[in-house]
Scaffold this motif. Structure first.
Motif, PDB file in Angstrom:
ATOM      1  N   ASP A   5       0.815  -1.219   0.000  1.00 43.99           N
ATOM      2  CA  ASP A   5       0.000   0.000   0.000  1.00 43.99           C
ATOM      3  C   ASP A   5       0.852   1.275   0.000  1.00 43.99           C
ATOM      4  O   ASP A   5       0.576   2.224   0.746  1.00 43.99           O
ATOM      5  N   LEU A   6       1.877   1.314  -0.871  1.00 45.15           N
ATOM      6  CA  LEU A   6       2.764   2.476  -0.920  1.00 45.15           C
ATOM      7  C   LEU A   6       2.089   3.660  -1.593  1.00 45.15           C
ATOM      8  O   LEU A   6       1.457   3.521  -2.643  1.00 45.15           O
ATOM      9  N   THR A   7       2.254   4.822  -0.984  1.00 48.38           N
ATOM     10  CA  THR A   7       1.858   6.070  -1.629  1.00 48.38           C
ATOM     11  C   THR A   7       3.053   7.018  -1.623  1.00 48.38           C
ATOM     12  O   THR A   7       3.923   6.940  -0.749  1.00 48.38           O
ATOM     13  N   ALA A   8       3.087   7.884  -2.619  1.00 47.76           N
ATOM     14  CA  ALA A   8       4.120   8.924  -2.673  1.00 47.76           C
ATOM     15  C   ALA A   8       3.469  10.187  -3.217  1.00 47.76           C
ATOM     16  O   ALA A   8       2.927  10.189  -4.328  1.00 47.76           O
ATOM     17  N   THR A   9       3.504  11.233  -2.414  1.00 44.61           N
ATOM     18  CA  THR A   9       2.884  12.501  -2.776  1.00 44.61           C
ATOM     19  C   THR A   9       3.933  13.602  -2.702  1.00 44.61           C
ATOM     20  O   THR A   9       4.714  13.660  -1.744  1.00 44.61           O
ATOM     21  N   PHE A  10       3.945  14.462  -3.709  1.00 41.43           N
ATOM     22  CA  PHE A  10       4.924  15.546  -3.777  1.00 41.43           C
ATOM     23  C   PHE A  10       4.210  16.889  -3.847  1.00 41.43           C
ATOM     24  O   PHE A  10       3.065  16.978  -4.302  1.00 41.43           O
ATOM     25  N   ALA A  11       4.910  17.930  -3.397  1.00 40.12           N
ATOM     26  CA  ALA A  11       4.341  19.274  -3.466  1.00 40.12           C
ATOM     27  C   ALA A  11       4.069  19.649  -4.915  1.00 40.12           C
ATOM     28  O   ALA A  11       4.865  19.340  -5.812  1.00 40.12           O
ATOM     29  N   GLY A  12       2.954  20.310  -5.150  1.00 42.54           N
ATOM     30  CA  GLY A  12       2.601  20.720  -6.498  1.00 42.54           C
ATOM     31  C   GLY A  12       3.459  21.864  -6.991  1.00 42.54           C
ATOM     32  O   GLY A  12       4.013  22.628  -6.189  1.00 42.54           O
ATOM     33  N   PRO A  13       3.602  22.020  -8.294  1.00 42.84           N
ATOM     34  CA  PRO A  13       4.405  23.120  -8.842  1.00 42.84           C
ATOM     35  C   PRO A  13       3.759  24.464  -8.559  1.00 42.84           C
ATOM     36  O   PRO A  13       2.532  24.607  -8.561  1.00 42.84           O
ATOM     37  N   ASP A  14       4.639  25.453  -8.295  1.00 40.87           N
ATOM     38  CA  ASP A  14       4.181  26.839  -8.075  1.00 40.87           C
ATOM     39  C   ASP A  14       3.126  26.950  -6.978  1.00 40.87           C
ATOM     40  O   ASP A  14       2.165  27.734  -7.082  1.00 40.87           O
ATOM     41  N   GLY A  15       3.307  26.124  -5.913  1.00 40.65           N
ATOM     42  CA  GLY A  15       2.381  26.200  -4.792  1.00 40.65           C
ATOM     43  C   GLY A  15       1.022  25.598  -5.059  1.00 40.65           C
ATOM     44  O   GLY A  15       0.073  25.810  -4.294  1.00 40.65           O
ATOM     45  N   GLY A  16       0.903  24.836  -6.145  1.00 38.49           N
ATOM     46  CA  GLY A  16      -0.363  24.204  -6.480  1.00 38.49           C
ATOM     47  C   GLY A  16      -0.659  23.022  -5.575  1.00 38.49           C
ATOM     48  O   GLY A  16       0.106  22.726  -4.641  1.00 38.49           O
ATOM     49  N   PRO A  17      -1.756  22.311  -5.824  1.00 39.50           N
ATOM     50  CA  PRO A  17      -2.125  21.175  -4.973  1.00 39.50           C
ATOM     51  C   PRO A  17      -1.102  20.050  -5.060  1.00 39.50           C
ATOM     52  O   PRO A  17      -0.400  19.916  -6.069  1.00 39.50           O
ATOM     53  N   PRO A  18      -0.982  19.229  -4.007  1.00 36.14           N
ATOM     54  CA  PRO A  18      -0.037  18.111  -4.014  1.00 36.14           C
ATOM     55  C   PRO A  18      -0.307  17.160  -5.183  1.00 36.14           C
ATOM     56  O   PRO A  18      -1.440  16.999  -5.633  1.00 36.14           O
ATOM     57  N   VAL A  19       0.776  16.550  -5.658  1.00 36.73           N
ATOM     58  CA  VAL A  19       0.683  15.607  -6.775  1.00 36.73           C
ATOM     59  C   VAL A  19       0.900  14.200  -6.250  1.00 36.73           C
ATOM     60  O   VAL A  19       1.920  13.908  -5.630  1.00 36.73           O
ATOM     61  N   SER A  20      -0.082  13.318  -6.482  1.00 42.48           N
ATOM     62  CA  SER A  20       0.002  11.912  -6.060  1.00 42.48           C
ATOM     63  C   SER A  20       0.654  11.107  -7.166  1.00 42.48           C
ATOM     64  O   SER A  20       0.108  10.963  -8.249  1.00 42.48           O
ATOM     65  N   VAL A  21       1.872  10.553  -6.894  1.00 38.09           N
ATOM     66  CA  VAL A  21       2.605   9.781  -7.903  1.00 38.09           C
ATOM     67  C   VAL A  21       2.354   8.287  -7.736  1.00 38.09           C
ATOM     68  O   VAL A  21       2.160   7.571  -8.715  1.00 38.09           O
ATOM     69  N   LEU A  22       2.378   7.810  -6.497  1.00 38.90           N
ATOM     70  CA  LEU A  22       2.025   6.413  -6.211  1.00 38.90           C
ATOM     71  C   LEU A  22       0.771   6.405  -5.358  1.00 38.90           C
ATOM     72  O   LEU A  22       0.652   7.171  -4.397  1.00 38.90           O
ATOM     73  N   ARG A  23      -0.159   5.487  -5.693  1.00 35.54           N
ATOM     74  CA  ARG A  23      -1.450   5.501  -5.005  1.00 35.54           C
ATOM     75  C   ARG A  23      -1.837   4.090  -4.571  1.00 35.54           C
ATOM     76  O   ARG A  23      -2.707   3.461  -5.141  1.00 35.54           O
ATOM     77  N   GLY A  24      -1.090   3.564  -3.577  1.00 33.28           N
ATOM     78  CA  GLY A  24      -1.442   2.262  -3.013  1.00 33.28           C
ATOM     79  C   GLY A  24      -0.844   1.089  -3.764  1.00 33.28           C
ATOM     80  O   GLY A  24      -1.549   0.152  -4.143  1.00 33.28           O
ATOM     81  N   VAL A  25       0.478   1.112  -3.981  1.00 28.67           N
ATOM     82  CA  VAL A  25       1.170   0.049  -4.719  1.00 28.67           C
ATOM     83  C   VAL A  25       1.623  -1.052  -3.765  1.00 28.67           C
ATOM     84  O   VAL A  25       2.253  -0.774  -2.747  1.00 28.67           O
ATOM     85  N   SER A  26       1.315  -2.278  -4.106  1.00 29.84           N
ATOM     86  CA  SER A  26       1.790  -3.448  -3.352  1.00 29.84           C
ATOM     87  C   SER A  26       2.459  -4.419  -4.326  1.00 29.84           C
ATOM     88  O   SER A  26       1.942  -4.647  -5.429  1.00 29.84           O
ATOM     89  N   MET A  27       3.604  -4.972  -3.928  1.00 27.07           N
ATOM     90  CA  MET A  27       4.303  -5.944  -4.761  1.00 27.07           C
ATOM     91  C   MET A  27       5.336  -6.673  -3.913  1.00 27.07           C
ATOM     92  O   MET A  27       5.639  -6.261  -2.791  1.00 27.07           O
ATOM     93  N   ARG A  28       5.874  -7.757  -4.462  1.00 23.90           N
ATOM     94  CA  ARG A  28       6.910  -8.515  -3.760  1.00 23.90           C
ATOM     95  C   ARG A  28       7.881  -9.086  -4.770  1.00 23.90           C
ATOM     96  O   ARG A  28       7.562  -9.264  -5.954  1.00 23.90           O
ATOM     97  N   VAL A  29       9.095  -9.375  -4.298  1.00 20.51           N
ATOM     98  CA  VAL A  29      10.136  -9.954  -5.132  1.00 20.51           C
ATOM     99  C   VAL A  29      10.723 -11.137  -4.382  1.00 20.51           C
ATOM    100  O   VAL A  29      11.203 -10.985  -3.252  1.00 20.51           O
ATOM    101  N   GLU A  30      10.667 -12.300  -5.013  1.00 17.83           N
ATOM    102  CA  GLU A  30      11.154 -13.524  -4.384  1.00 17.83           C
ATOM    103  C   GLU A  30      12.649 -13.724  -4.663  1.00 17.83           C
ATOM    104  O   GLU A  30      13.199 -13.163  -5.619  1.00 17.83           O
ATOM    105  N   PRO A  31      13.336 -14.525  -3.842  1.00 15.26           N
ATOM    106  CA  PRO A  31      14.737 -14.837  -4.128  1.00 15.26           C
ATOM    107  C   PRO A  31      14.891 -15.457  -5.518  1.00 15.26           C
ATOM    108  O   PRO A  31      14.101 -16.305  -5.924  1.00 15.26           O
ATOM    109  N   GLY A  32      15.900 -14.997  -6.251  1.00 10.72           N
ATOM    110  CA  GLY A  32      16.174 -15.537  -7.574  1.00 10.72           C
ATOM    111  C   GLY A  32      15.353 -14.939  -8.693  1.00 10.72           C
ATOM    112  O   GLY A  32      15.540 -15.295  -9.853  1.00 10.72           O
ATOM    113  N   GLU A  33      14.462 -14.002  -8.375  1.00 11.46           N
ATOM    114  CA  GLU A  33      13.601 -13.407  -9.388  1.00 11.46           C
ATOM    115  C   GLU A  33      14.215 -12.160 -10.009  1.00 11.46           C
ATOM    116  O   GLU A  33      14.902 -11.392  -9.349  1.00 11.46           O
ATOM    117  N   MET A  34      13.894 -11.968 -11.285  1.00  8.36           N
ATOM    118  CA  MET A  34      14.102 -10.677 -11.926  1.00  8.36           C
ATOM    119  C   MET A  34      12.719 -10.116 -12.220  1.00  8.36           C
ATOM    120  O   MET A  34      11.905 -10.771 -12.876  1.00  8.36           O
TER     121      MET A  34
END
Length: 244
Positions: free
Chosen positions: A10-39
């Motif tokens: 459930d990762l989220t990443a939000t950054f300040a908006g340009p020129d004092g605008g509203p925040p920008v949501s870049v990640l909105r609830g990302v879930s994932m996993r990486v097992e040993p030996g995987e690419m």
């Protein structure tokens, strides 16, 4: 079954908006996993959040919310020094920009991460890593005397010599010609084995299709996961819904 080397919930990443605008949501609830030996490849249209996700997964950038467990460690609980030690000792990075030290030779660049982590590394280990990437005769050369493809292979040799458990690669073939890019992808593919894994961000569908799994991002969320897809399947998934 061994635990995953990397798990995000459930990762989220939000950054300040340009020129004092509203925040920008870049990640909105990302879930994932990486097992040993995987690419695992992360793909998506431009602006989908691929690089931001990679930086959050590797601890280079703190997520706004959610959790990342990297090699059993909850990144949000680590102090800055602990996080740096984890990255130095058990994590490797390969970037499009190579990140070699111009004043150091290829051999010295390869040895540098292990020495910073205060790990013993022999000249033989360094030379073996350079030989594995086809640069056995370039150890004494500085980056300015190497081609782009050779510099990227030095960056790969640096990872091979340090033997991290997880390698994060952000567009590692973006500035390379086809032959050099293929060589770099071959090396990353070989690195993902046993208890070692690779997480790759790429815009190239052929590179992405070399992975065991492909995570497709769209508008900051995981829209699909593909298992051993073809390049055509990756392209179709990325292109779906885009205005041409």
């Amino acid at each position: 079954m061994p635990p995953p080397l990397l798990e995000a919930h459930d990762l989220t990443a939000t950054f300040a908006g340009p020129d004092g605008g509203p925040p920008v949501s870049v990640l909105r609830g990302v879930s994932m996993r990486v097992e040993p030996g995987e690419m695992v490849s992360i793909v998506g249209p431009s602006g989908s959040g691929k690089s931001t996700l990679l930086y959050c997964l590797s601890g280079l950038h703190a997520a706004t919310s959610g959790t990342v467990r990297l090699l059993g460690e909850d990144l949000s609980t680590l102090r800055r020094g602990q996080l740096a030690a984890l990255r130095r000792g058990r994590v490797g990075f390969v970037f499009q920009s190579y990140n070699l030290i111009p004043s150091l030779s290829a051999r010295e660049n390869v040895a540098l991460p292990a020495r910073l982590a205060r790990h013993r590394i022999s000249v033989e280990d360094v030379d073996r890593a350079l030989a594995e990437v086809g640069l056995a005769d370039r150890g004494g050369h500085k980056p300015s005397a190497l081609s782009g493809g050779q510099q990227q292979r030095v960056a790969i040799a640096r990872v091979l010599a340090a033997r991290p458990q997880v390698v994060f690669a952000d567009e590692p073939t973006g500035a390379l010609d086809t032959a050099s890019g293929t060589q770099v992808l071959d090396l990353l593919r070989q690195t993902a084995a046993g208890d070692r894994s690779v997480v790759l961000v790429t815009h190239d569908v052929v590179s992405a299709a070399r992975a065991d799994r492909v995570v497709v991002l769209r508008d900051g969320v995981v829209s699909r996961e593909l298992t051993r897809p073809t390049a055509d399947q990756v392209f179709a998934e990325i292109s779906a819904g885009q205005v041409v």
